[in-house]
Design a protein around this motif. Structure first.
Motif, PDB file in Angstrom:
ATOM      1  N   GLN A  20       0.844  -1.345   0.109  1.00 34.18           N
ATOM      2  CA  GLN A  20       0.026   0.131   0.104  1.00 34.18           C
ATOM      3  C   GLN A  20       0.874   1.227   0.143  1.00 34.18           C
ATOM      4  N   PRO A  21       0.665   2.144  -0.858  1.00 32.87           N
ATOM      5  CA  PRO A  21       1.231   3.375  -0.770  1.00 32.87           C
ATOM      6  C   PRO A  21       0.916   4.555   0.343  1.00 32.87           C
ATOM      7  N   ASP A  22       2.091   4.954   0.751  1.00 31.15           N
ATOM      8  CA  ASP A  22       1.921   6.064   1.983  1.00 31.15           C
ATOM      9  C   ASP A  22       0.855   7.025   1.763  1.00 31.15           C
ATOM     10  N   LEU A  23       0.383   7.757   2.826  1.00 34.22           N
ATOM     11  CA  LEU A  23      -0.543   9.043   2.573  1.00 34.22           C
ATOM     12  C   LEU A  23       0.271  10.173   2.716  1.00 34.22           C
ATOM     13  N   PRO A  24      -0.315  11.363   2.196  1.00 25.99           N
ATOM     14  CA  PRO A  24       0.476  12.642   2.361  1.00 25.99           C
ATOM     15  C   PRO A  24       0.389  12.944   3.969  1.00 25.99           C
ATOM     16  N   ARG A  84       7.892   7.749   6.928  1.00 25.62           N
ATOM     17  CA  ARG A  84       8.679   6.597   7.215  1.00 25.62           C
ATOM     18  C   ARG A  84       8.447   5.366   6.364  1.00 25.62           C
ATOM     19  N   GLY A  85       7.146   5.193   6.278  1.00 24.00           N
ATOM     20  CA  GLY A  85       6.676   3.931   5.487  1.00 24.00           C
ATOM     21  C   GLY A  85       5.771   3.197   6.299  1.00 24.00           C
ATOM     22  N   LEU A  86       6.442   1.907   6.696  1.00 21.46           N
ATOM     23  CA  LEU A  86       5.788   0.988   7.465  1.00 21.46           C
ATOM     24  C   LEU A  86       6.079   0.960   8.782  1.00 21.46           C
ATOM     25  N   VAL A  87       5.393   1.286   9.858  1.00 24.17           N
ATOM     26  CA  VAL A  87       5.797   1.186  11.170  1.00 24.17           C
ATOM     27  C   VAL A  87       5.302   0.131  11.784  1.00 24.17           C
ATOM     28  N   PHE A  88       6.101  -0.410  12.847  1.00 24.13           N
ATOM     29  CA  PHE A  88       5.713  -1.596  13.730  1.00 24.13           C
ATOM     30  C   PHE A  88       5.373  -0.914  14.898  1.00 24.13           C
ATOM     31  N   HIS A  89       4.553  -1.196  15.717  1.00 24.86           N
ATOM     32  CA  HIS A  89       4.228  -0.549  16.969  1.00 24.86           C
ATOM     33  C   HIS A  89       4.159  -1.701  18.012  1.00 24.86           C
ATOM     34  N   LEU A 108      -0.964  10.186  10.936  1.00 25.92           N
ATOM     35  CA  LEU A 108      -1.076  11.566  10.775  1.00 25.92           C
ATOM     36  C   LEU A 108       0.203  12.092   9.798  1.00 25.92           C
ATOM     37  N   CYS A 109       1.222  11.423  10.038  1.00 20.13           N
ATOM     38  CA  CYS A 109       2.446  11.462   9.408  1.00 20.13           C
ATOM     39  C   CYS A 109       2.358  10.830   7.939  1.00 20.13           C
ATOM     40  N   GLY A 110       1.433  10.208   7.589  1.00 16.50           N
ATOM     41  CA  GLY A 110       1.336   9.536   6.504  1.00 16.50           C
ATOM     42  C   GLY A 110       1.778   7.886   6.396  1.00 16.50           C
ATOM     43  N   ASN A 111       2.166   7.631   7.462  1.00 22.17           N
ATOM     44  CA  ASN A 111       2.710   6.246   7.612  1.00 22.17           C
ATOM     45  C   ASN A 111       1.474   5.018   7.411  1.00 22.17           C
ATOM     46  N   ARG A 112       2.023   3.712   6.952  1.00 21.32           N
ATOM     47  CA  ARG A 112       1.260   2.739   7.158  1.00 21.32           C
ATOM     48  C   ARG A 112       1.649   2.087   8.621  1.00 21.32           C
ATOM     49  N   SER A 113       0.850   1.189   9.303  1.00 21.40           N
ATOM     50  CA  SER A 113       1.345   0.672  10.358  1.00 21.40           C
ATOM     51  C   SER A 113       0.839  -0.914  10.546  1.00 21.40           C
ATOM     52  N   ILE A 114       1.838  -1.400  11.550  1.00 24.00           N
ATOM     53  CA  ILE A 114       1.230  -2.837  12.043  1.00 24.00           C
ATOM     54  C   ILE A 114       1.413  -2.470  13.775  1.00 24.00           C
ATOM     55  N   VAL A 115       0.401  -2.827  14.209  1.00 23.00           N
ATOM     56  CA  VAL A 115       0.365  -2.499  15.756  1.00 23.00           C
ATOM     57  C   VAL A 115      -0.113  -3.671  16.564  1.00 23.00           C
ATOM     58  N   ARG A 116       0.842  -4.206  17.289  1.00 23.65           N
ATOM     59  CA  ARG A 116       0.573  -5.390  18.042  1.00 23.65           C
ATOM     60  C   ARG A 116      -0.107  -4.747  19.395  1.00 23.65           C
ATOM     61  N   ALA A 143      -9.659   3.878   2.761  1.00 21.03           N
ATOM     62  CA  ALA A 143      -8.045   4.356   2.401  1.00 21.03           C
ATOM     63  C   ALA A 143      -7.429   4.259   3.882  1.00 21.03           C
ATOM     64  N   ILE A 144      -7.994   4.443   4.990  1.00 19.53           N
ATOM     65  CA  ILE A 144      -7.387   4.429   6.238  1.00 19.53           C
ATOM     66  C   ILE A 144      -7.309   2.782   6.788  1.00 19.53           C
ATOM     67  N   ALA A 145      -8.238   1.959   6.385  1.00 19.18           N
ATOM     68  CA  ALA A 145      -8.366   0.658   6.793  1.00 19.18           C
ATOM     69  C   ALA A 145      -7.126  -0.169   6.403  1.00 19.18           C
ATOM     70  N   GLN A 146      -6.787   0.361   4.861  1.00 28.43           N
ATOM     71  CA  GLN A 146      -5.843  -0.345   4.055  1.00 28.43           C
ATOM     72  C   GLN A 146      -4.544  -0.067   4.456  1.00 28.43           C
ATOM     73  N   CYS A 147      -4.306   0.880   5.411  1.00 27.65           N
ATOM     74  CA  CYS A 147      -3.017   1.467   6.028  1.00 27.65           C
ATOM     75  C   CYS A 147      -2.777   0.809   7.421  1.00 27.65           C
TER      76      CYS A 147
END
Length: 215
Positions: A20-24, A84-89, A108-116, A143-147
């Motif tokens: 998935q592409p990043d958001l602005p 940054r891209g894909l962020v693992f929390h 908000l910074c445009g990143n996609r996330s994996i949240v544990r 579009a948010i759910a895909q990130c």
């Protein structure tokens, strides 16, 4: 290797998230979603039973986020801001709402996330996930759910290493021991890390002022 369970959103996969592409950064979509989540939390009966969820809903209001954005713009007026891209929390288990603060700032910074999510269940977390699930299922927020992918698994270094290998940034919440354990798991060469280990607070009181207070 042990497996993990995908919590939210239904049907999302790690592979799709990685593609998935990043958001602005600080895009209107993210701010509108934060506002929708704020309203949903403030109005949900199950959420209203938990003061920490009300505090989160208040924090997500546009009236709070927009001044944050303006301060960011002023302090980085000559800087090009990029996700940054894909962020693992890796969220802690002792504060139900920290994973949302961590994820929302990243979003908000445009990143996609994996949240544990913590494997420790609580009524507050369940109420929060119910509100999030309903919101992310709506067409307006696809579009948010895909990130984002929310996962839950017991402590398992193999799974954490697998997810760490896929990320561009890792955010670790927890005590010093947790941070040291996770830091031992490698990241991709280009990735970076942000840690929130043990913290201590200090208060200084003037004894004469305290003694002069009424009961």
């Amino acid at each position: 290797m042990s497996d993990f369970s995908l919590m939210l959103p239904p049907g999302q996969t790690l592979e799709a998230l990685a593609a998935q592409p990043d958001l602005p950064p600080w895009g209107a979509l993210q701010i509108d979603f934060a506002s929708a989540l704020s309203r949903a939390l403030m109005s949900a009966p199950a959420a209203r039973a938990h003061p920490e969820l009300m505090a989160l809903g208040y924090w997500l209001r546009p009236g709070h986020l927009q001044p944050m954005l303006e301060r960011l713009r002023l302090s980085h007026a000559q800087t090009a801001l990029l996700p940054r891209g894909l962020v693992f929390h890796l969220a802690p288990g002792n504060v139900d709402t920290i994973f949302v603060y961590s994820w929302m700032l990243s979003l908000l910074c445009g990143n996609r996330s994996i949240v544990r999510l913590s494997s420790r269940a609580s009524a507050g977390t369940d109420a929060l996930l119910a509100v999030l699930g309903e919101l992310l299922a709506q067409p307006a927020w696809q579009a948010i759910a895909q990130c984002v992918v929310f996962v839950r698994y017991e402590h398992d270094d193999a799974i954490t290493a697998r997810l760490s290998a896929a990320c561009d940034m890792r955010v670790i919440w927890g005590g010093d021991a947790t941070v040291n354990t996770v830091r031992a798991l490698p990241l991709p060469p280009h990735a970076t890390e942000l840690c929130f280990p043990d913290k201590f607070s200090l208060t200084v009181l003037r004894a004469s002022a305290v003694g002069a207070l009424a009961p």
